[in-house]
Enzyme design. Structure first.
Site, PDB file in Angstrom:
ATOM      1  N   ARG A 153       0.568   6.880  16.564  1.00 36.00           N
ATOM      2  CA  ARG A 153       0.035   7.358  15.287  1.00 36.00           C
ATOM      3  C   ARG A 153      -0.392   8.806  15.458  1.00 36.00           C
ATOM      4  O   ARG A 153      -0.597   9.276  16.570  1.00 36.00           O
ATOM      5  CB  ARG A 153      -1.197   6.524  14.860  1.00 36.00           C
ATOM      6  N   TYR A 207       0.838  -1.202   0.000  1.00 39.83           N
ATOM      7  CA  TYR A 207       0.000   0.000   0.000  1.00 39.83           C
ATOM      8  C   TYR A 207       0.876   1.257   0.000  1.00 39.83           C
ATOM      9  O   TYR A 207       0.686   2.166  -0.813  1.00 39.83           O
ATOM     10  CB  TYR A 207      -0.923  -0.003   1.226  1.00 39.83           C
TER      11      TYR A 207
END
Ligand code: NAD
Length: 318
Positions: A207, A139
Site C-alpha cells: 500500500r 466502496y
C-alpha cells in the site's frame, strides 16, 4: 475564503477544517456524526449536524461559499461488501445531492475526496491517473461513480471540479471502529497495548501510506490551484510498502514486542498500490514530507489513544 466541508467531523475532515480555520478562513462543517466526532473540531469551525442528502440544509450552508470540500462518506471497504446499498446512498446519492445544491446556490468550485481504491488490481506500479479504473468493492465503485457525477454535473452547470484520489491516509484522530479498523491505527493500538497484530494473507500486499498532514497540504492547494478543472489527481506518499515491513516499523516505533499472526485465510485485498505523484507535483506543487517511520512516530505522539499507560508508583501506606 469561505469553505464548506462535508464530513468535517471525520479524520481527514477535522484535520482540514482546523488547518483552514487556523489560517483565518471562514469554515463551515457538516457531518451526520455517524462516525465523526465534533470534539475534534476547533471552536472556530462553525459546525452543523446534518446529512449530506439534506438539500434544504445544504442550501443554507452553501450561501457565500467559495469552495466546497466533499468528504462525507462511508469509508470501509469490507463494510461496503456487506451493505452496498448504503454505500451507494451516501457516497453516490450524497454527492449528487451536494452537486444539485451547489448548482442551485451557484457555488464555483468543489474538491471531491476520492480514493486510490478506484484503481483496484493493476499490473504496472506506480499508478498513474490515466490507468483504467478497476474497482473491486462497492466502496471503490461508489467513489468512481461520484467522481463522474462531480465532473459531469460540474461541467453542465459551470462548477469547477477536482477529484483527489487519496491513498491509505493515516495519522492522529483516525476513526477506530470495533470491526474492520484501518490497518495502521489498529496495528499501533495493538502494539502499544501488547495485543496481537493480525495480518491478512501472507503480508506481501503493498500500500501507499500517506500521513494526514501531507494529505491536508494537497487539499489546501486544491482550493486555489489554477487550471485544474476536471482534473483527477493522486495524493499519496509515492512509496510502496508491504504489510510485513509496516508491521516491522510499527513494532520498532512503538518499541513493542507484540505478537504477530499471519492469517492466510483472510483476503488481503488488492495486491499492490503505489501512487504516481507526477501530476500532483505539476498541478498542486505537492511533495510529501513525511516518511512512514516519521508519520508513525508523530501519530503515537499526538494521539492520546496510543499513549502507553504510565505505571504509577504505589502509594505509601500511612
Ligand atoms: P471518516 O469516517 O473519519 O470521515 C467521514 C465522515 O463522514 C465521518 O465523520 C462521518 O460521520 C461523515 N458522514 C458519513 N455519512 C454521512 C452523511 N450521510 N452525511 C454527513 N456526513 C456523513 O473517514 P476519513 O478517513 O476521514 O475519510 C474522509 C473522506 O476521505 C471519505 O470520503 C473517504 O472516502 C476519503 N478517503 C479516505 C482515505 C483514508 O485513508 N482515510 C483514503 C481515500 C479516501
Amino acid at each position: 475564503m469561505n469553505f464548506l466541508i462535508t464530513g468535517a467531523a471525520g479524520f481527514l475532515g477535522a484535520a482540514l477544517a482546523n488547518r483552514l480555520a487556523r489560517e483565518g478562513h471562514q469554515v463551515r462543517g457538516l457531518d451526520d456524526l455517524s462516525t465523526g466526532d465534533p470534539q475534534a473540531l476547533s471552536p472556530d469551525v462553525l459546525f452543523t449536524r446534518g446529512d449530506v442528502n439534506d438539500r434544504p440544509k445544504l442550501w443554507t450552508l452553501l450561501q457565500d461559499v467559495d469552495c466546497v470540500y466533499h468528504l462525507a462518506a462511508r469509508v470501509s471497504v469490507p463494510e461496503s461488501i456487506l451493505y452496498p446499498r448504503e454505500y451507494n446512498a451516501v457516497n453516490v446519492g450524497g454527492t449528487v445531492s451536494l452537486m444539485e445544491a451547489m448548482r442551485d446556490v451557484g457555488v464555483r468550485r468543489v474538491v471531491f475526496i476520492s480514493s486510490g481504491a478506484v484503481y483496484g488490481d493493476q499490473g504496472a506500479q506506480p499508478l498513474k491517473e490515466t490507468a483504467s479504473p478497476n474497482p473491486r468493492s462497492p466502496y471503490a465503485v461508489s467513489k468512481l461513480a461520484a467522481e463522474y457525477y462531480v465532473r459531469t454535473i460540474g461541467d453542465l452547470w459551470g462548477i469547477e471540479t477536482l477529484s483527489l484520489r487519496v491513498f491509505n491516509a493515516y495519522g492522529p484522530g483516525q476513526h477506530l471502529p470495533a470491526s474492520h479498523p484501518p490497518v495502521i491505527a489498529n496495528f499501533l493500538r495493538q502494539a502499544v497495548r501488547g495485543g496481537t497484530l493480525v495480518v491478512h494473507g501472507e503480508g506481501n500486499q503493498t500500500r501507499d501510506y500517506v500521513f494526514v498532514d501531507d494529505v491536508v497540504r494537497a487539499m489546501l492547494a486544491a482550493a486555489t490551484a489554477p487550471g485544474i478543472n476536471h482534473a483527477v489527481i493522486n495524493v499519496g506518499s509515492g512509496v510502496e510498502t508491504n504489510v510485513r515491513e509496516l508491521v516491522r516499523l510499527v513494532l520498532e516505533v512503538a518499541n513493542s514486542k507484540a505478537e504477530v499472526i499471519y492469517n492466510p485465510r483472510t483476503d488481503p485485498g488488492v495486491s499492490r498500490m503505489c501512487a504516481d505523484l507526477s501530476l500532483a507535483r505539476e498541478k498542486l506543487g505537492y511533495q510529501p514530507r513525511y516518511s512512514l517511520a516519521e508519520g508513525l512516530r508523530l501519530t503515537l505522539e499526538r494521539d492520546a489513544r496510543f499513549r502507553r499507560e504510565v505505571p504509577t508508583r504505589p502509594l505509601k501506606s500511612p
